[in-house]
Design an enzyme around this catalytic site. Structure first.
Site, mmCIF file in Angstrom:
data_model
loop_
_atom_site.group_PDB
_atom_site.id
_atom_site.type_symbol
_atom_site.label_atom_id
_atom_site.label_comp_id
_atom_site.label_asym_id
_atom_site.label_seq_id
_atom_site.Cartn_x
_atom_site.Cartn_y
_atom_site.Cartn_z
ATOM 1 C CG ASN A 53 -0.129 0.250 2.479
ATOM 2 O OD1 ASN A 53 0.287 1.354 2.608
ATOM 3 N ND2 ASN A 53 -0.041 -0.756 3.329
ATOM 4 C CD GLU A 340 3.179 0.076 8.800
ATOM 5 O OE1 GLU A 340 3.947 0.211 7.705
ATOM 6 O OE2 GLU A 340 2.747 0.967 9.516
#
Ligand SMILES: [Mg+2]
Length: 388
Positions: A53, A340
C-alpha cells in the site's frame, strides 16, 4: 522451470482514512500471477505478487517493459549454475535498458514481479518463503515469530477521541502491545490531545506508541513537535520530513533524543545508503522502514541489508513498512526487528494469513509453501481468478 503465462490485474485497496499527506480513497494495487510449467497434483505451480500500500498500481510498467524482457530471455539467462530458476538473474533481465536513479513506480513494478518469482521458486522447492530465504541468504536459523505493531490512528471524517481510543483498545485486545497513530494532519494542540488520549489507553506508557508524520513537516515544525513529544518517550517519531530531505532528518536527530524511524518511501539501495550516510540516523536506536515490496523486491532488499551491515547497522533495526505477508517472511528469515501490521486495512492484499494469531505482539508467517497467499481466502479468490 519455465514461465508459460503471466496475468496482470489491478484491484482497489481503498479506505476512507487519511494521513497528514494523502487520503486512500483511490488507492489500488497491481496483482500478478506467473503460471509455470511445473505440474504438482495435476495443476501448474503459480507464483503470485502484489504491491504494498501507499503507491498505486504499476501494472503498465509490468506489462510493457518487465514481462516482455522476461519472456524474451534465453533459459540460460534465468537459471543459475545448479540449473535452478533464479529470481536474482531474472531481476537483472528485468532491469535491462533501465537507467539508474528515478526509482519511483519502476521499483514498485519490479517488486511485484520479484515477489511472484520468489513465491514460485519456493513453491517449487516445497518450503515456506522464510525457510528458503534463511537457507539461501541467512544463517539457516529463522525466527519462529516476528514482532508486529498495529498501525492505525488515521484521521477520518467525524472520528472523535473516543473513537481513536476504541480503535487502539481493539488493537490491544487482538494481541498487539505497541500501536501507531498518525500526526501532522491537524495542529500541534489537537495532535497532543490525540496523543494523550491514546497514551491513556496504554496505561500511561508512551513507549508503546509510535507516531507517524508521513513526511509532512518542514524543519521548524519537525523541531516544534519534537520538543513537545520528547517527554512522552515514544516508541518512535516516524517519517518526519520529506523522505529525501536527509539534512532535515540529520538536524532532527541532533535535537530529538528518542528513536526516529523512516525509509518507507526510499525505493533503492542507493537511497537507503544515502539515508545512512547523510540522514543522521543512529544505529543504536533508530529504525529503517524500507518496504521490500515497494523497492525492487527481495533481491534489492538483500543489497539494502548489505549496505546496513557495511555502515555498522544490525538487521534488528529494520522494521519494514507495509503490513504484508511478504515482508513477514523476510523479517523471520533475516532476523529483522519486526514488521508493520494494519489490522483490517488495505484489504484484500494487506495483512497475514487468515489463521495467523497475534500473541504478545508477535506473529508467525505460517508453513504454507511460498508466501502463503493461498491462506488469505478473499485475496486468493482474486489471485486465482487472474489465471483461471
Ligand atoms: Mg509511515
Amino acid at each position: 522451470m519455465k514461465i508459460v503465462s503471466a496475468h496482470v490485474g489491478t484491484i482497489p485497496i481503498r479506505s476512507s482514512m487519511r494521513n497528514a499527506y494523502i487520503d486512500f480513497s483511490k488507492m489500488d494495487s497491481s496483482i500478478l500471477a506467473l503460471v509455470s510449467d511445473v505440474i504438482v497434483d495435476g495443476k501448474p505451480l503459480v507464483g503470485y505478487g502484489f504491491n504494498s500500500n501507499g503507491r498505486y498500481n504499476a501494472s503498465h510498467i509490468i506489462e510493457d517493459r518487465l514481462l516482455p524482457r522476461l519472456f524474451a530471455a534465453a533459459p540460460a539467462e534465468l537459471h543459475n549454475d545448479s540449473g535452478e530458476f533464479s529470481p536474482s538473474l531474472a531481476w537483472d533481465v528485468m532491469m535491462r535498458n533501465e537507467k539508474p536513479g528515478g526509482h519511483g513506480e519502476r521499483s514498485v513494478a519490479v517488486g511485484v514481479v520479484d515477489m511472484a518469482l520468489h513465491d514460485l521458486v519456493t513453491k517449487a522447492a516445497g518450503v515456506p518463503l522464510y525457510r528458503w530465504i534463511s537457507d539461501h541468504y541467512g544463517d539457516g536459523h529463522p525466527d519462529d515469530s516476528v514482532f508486529v505493531y498495529a498501525a492505525g490512528g488515521y484521521y477520518a471524517p467525524g472520528k472523535t477521541l473516543t473513537d481513536l481510543q476504541d480503535e487502539m483498545r481493539r488493537f490491544l485486545d487482538s494481541g498487539y502491545n505497541v500501536v501507531k497513530m498518525k500526526i501532522g494532519g491537524t495542529d500541534l494542540t489537537e495532535d497532543l490531545k490525540r496523543i494523550d488520549a491514546v497514551i491513556e489507553v496504554l496505561d500511561g506508557d508512551g513507549s508503546r506508541l509510535a507516531v507517524d508524520v508521513n513526511g509532512k513537516f518542514d524543519l521548524s515544525t519537525a523541531l516544534e513537535y519534537a520538543q513537545a513529544i520528547e517527554p512522552y518517550h515514544l516508541f518512535w517519531y516516524e517519517e518526519v520530513g520529506d523522505p529525501l530531505d536527509y539534512s532535515l532528518n540529520a538536524t532532527l536527530a541532533e535535537h530529538y533524543p528518542h528513536p526516529i524511524a523512516t525509509g518507507e518511501n526510499l525505493f533503492s539501495v542507493q537511497d537507503a545508503r544515502n539515508l545512512l550516510r547523510y540522514g543522521g540516523m543512529r544505529p543504536d536506536r533508530d529504525y529503517i522502514q524500507v518496504d521490500p515490496a515497494l523497492s525492487y523486491g527481495l533481491v534489492e532488499y538483500l543489497r539494502v541489508q548489505e549496505a546496513l551491515k557495511q555502515h555498522g547497522w544490525s538487521s534488528k533495526r529494520c522494521i519494514p513498512h507495509g503490513g504484508h505477508q511478504f515482508s513477514l517472511h523476510i523479517a523471520a528469515a533475516l532476523h529483522l526487528g519486526g514488521n508493520e501490521s494494519y489490522p483490517g486495512e488495505f484489504q484484500p492484499t494487506g495483512g497475514f494469513t487468515d489463521d495467523a494469531v497475534i500473541r504478545d505482539s508477535h506473529v508467525s508467517p505460517g508453513e504454507l509453501p511460498g508466501i502463503g497467499l493461498e491462506g488469505k481466502a478473499e485475496f486468493y479468490r482474486h489471485l486465482h481468478a487472474l489465471h483461471e
